[in-house]
Design an enzyme around this catalytic site. Structure first.
Site, PDB file in Angstrom:
ATOM      1  N   THR A  12     -10.232 -13.422   2.756  1.00 55.47           N
ATOM      2  CA  THR A  12     -10.492 -14.270   1.589  1.00 55.47           C
ATOM      3  C   THR A  12      -9.856 -15.648   1.676  1.00 55.47           C
ATOM      4  OG1 THR A  12     -10.720 -12.367   0.134  1.00 55.47           O
ATOM      5  CG2 THR A  12     -10.101 -14.420  -0.917  1.00 55.47           C
ATOM      6  N   ASP A  54     -14.837 -10.436   7.185  1.00 56.13           N
ATOM      7  CA  ASP A  54     -14.262  -9.773   6.031  1.00 56.13           C
ATOM      8  C   ASP A  54     -13.541  -8.576   6.655  1.00 56.13           C
ATOM      9  OD1 ASP A  54     -15.106  -9.155   2.745  1.00 56.13           O
ATOM     10  OD2 ASP A  54     -14.144  -7.604   3.958  1.00 56.13           O
ATOM     11  N   THR A  86      -7.213  -8.840   3.074  1.00 53.42           N
ATOM     12  CA  THR A  86      -6.246  -7.896   2.510  1.00 53.42           C
ATOM     13  C   THR A  86      -6.718  -6.445   2.577  1.00 53.42           C
ATOM     14  OG1 THR A  86      -7.147  -8.198   0.291  1.00 53.42           O
ATOM     15  CG2 THR A  86      -5.296  -9.608   0.923  1.00 53.42           C
ATOM     16  N   THR A 269       1.648  13.204   2.225  1.00 54.12           N
ATOM     17  CA  THR A 269       1.317  13.440   0.818  1.00 54.12           C
ATOM     18  C   THR A 269       0.362  12.378   0.261  1.00 54.12           C
ATOM     19  OG1 THR A 269       2.195  13.495  -1.431  1.00 54.12           O
ATOM     20  CG2 THR A 269       3.524  12.323   0.188  1.00 54.12           C
ATOM     21  N   GLN A 270      -0.472  12.818  -0.676  1.00 54.10           N
ATOM     22  CA  GLN A 270      -1.377  11.886  -1.372  1.00 54.10           C
ATOM     23  C   GLN A 270      -0.611  11.010  -2.356  1.00 54.10           C
ATOM     24  OE1 GLN A 270      -4.145  14.327  -3.495  1.00 54.10           O
ATOM     25  NE2 GLN A 270      -4.991  15.253  -1.650  1.00 54.10           N
TER      26      GLN A 270
END
Ligand code: ASP
Length: 332
Positions: A12, A54, A86, A269-270
């Site tokens: 961006t 991008d 990003t 872990t999530q």
């Protein structure tokens, strides 16, 4: 004299508002940066990539090129900046963290949420902070400069699509904070590695699966996938502190089957903050042969598995390395 090389991959920060939406425009970033006073104080070269992307288009070929470019120019510069979108910046930062073995110079990734052509762009700040960080010859690691912070590359994750607070590293303290004064938290910085610079170019044929548990049918699909996959490694994103439904025989047997076929399964872990532990009965996965990924991010786990395999390390050694900190990516 300090010399910084900027590799401009897209994102961006250098985009403009075109008919089809925001898209990178060749030459625009260089023109914008030429107006920055700080750019006149330090020796800076900018390499604009032929195809600006991008960052959702990032793939292994781009990582190979970035690593090759840093490697080719390593002796001629004191620091490096990668301008990057990003969306996948945390993946690239993680890959570079593991791939740039023996790194003893700063490699700083940055970008922005609003393009420089926008009046309120966060890109100016991020760019200037990245330049300051790239000037620190005692920084020997890959980091992300974003929203007044410098974060360890293999710990950072994108946390917002719209706030300037776009990145965080919840399980690791920032490496610096850019306020009225710059606070360099040098006590958290990686020590200089004892071996000389020996970058690893990632191979593009390494199969790694990333599976995230969800209640219901998804668990059965995951079990089916584990039975049939020929991936060399699986990142299993589990509940809470590393728990799986141990009552689901199909899943447990599928995990056992994959492990018996020498597939590495790494448990992370999530949950954003915290680590995999063996506190719960549902978390006794190490008994099945699953590797504890501790508090590694999914980005870091993927990058570590990719680079260790590209380096030609055996599966047994990779399993042992996965729960050890190589470049500050986890708390042991
Ligand atoms: N889609 C953009 C990219 O990742 C988002 C950004 O740069 O902020 O290239």
């Amino acid at each position: 004299m300090k010399k910084t090389l900027i590799l401009y991959t897209g994102g961006t920060i250098g985009m403009d508002y075109l008919e089809g939406g925001l898209a990178p425009v060749k030459g625009l970033l260089q023109k914008q940066l030429d107006t920055l006073d700080i750019m006149k104080d330090v020796a800076i070269d900018l390499i604009e990539y032929d195809t600006l992307i991008d960052s959702s288009d990032i793939n292994i070929t781009h990582w190979q090129k970035i690593i090759q470019d840093i490697s080719d120019n390593y002796d001629n510069y004191t620091g490096f900046i990668i301008i990057h979108g990003t969306d996948t910046m945390a993946y690239t930062a993680s890959v570079l963290s593991f791939a740039l073995r023996g790194l003893d110079k700063p490699v700083i990734l940055t970008g922005s949420q609003l393009p420089l052509v926008h009046k309120r762009s966060d890109g100016w700040n991020n760019m200037i902070d990245a330049l300051y960080a790239a000037g620190r010859e005692d920084l020997h690691e890959v980091a992300i400069a974003f929203n007044n912070k410098l974060l360890r590359g293999c710990r950072a994750q994108k946390v917002s699509t719209y706030r300037f607070f776009g990145f965080d590293s919840v399980d690791a303290a920032p490496l610096a904070e850019f306020g009225i004064h710059i606070n360099w938290f040098t006590k958290y910085w990686q020590k200089s590695q004892r071996f000389s610079f020996a970058p690893v170019i990632p191979q593009d044929n390494i199969k790694i699966l990333d599976l995230s548990l969800r209640p219901g049918f998804t668990t059965d699909f995951i079990a089916e996938t584990l039975y049939s996959t020929n991936a060399y490694a699986v990142i299993l994103q589990t509940y809470g502190s590393g728990n799986i439904p141990m009552g689901n025989d199909m899943l447990v047997n599928a995990i056992k089957s994959a492990i018996s076929r020498d597939i590495i399964i790494v448990n992370i872990t999530q949950v954003n903050e915290g680590s995999v532990s063996n506190d719960y009965a549902a978390g006794q996965l190490y008994k099945l042969g699953i590797v504890n990924g501790r508090d590694m991010t999914a980005e870091a786990a993927l990058a570590k598995l990719l680079i260790l395999k590209s380096l030609g390390v055996t599966n047994d050694k990779i399993k042992k390395a996965m729960d050890k900190s190589l470049v500050g990516e986890l708390n042991e």
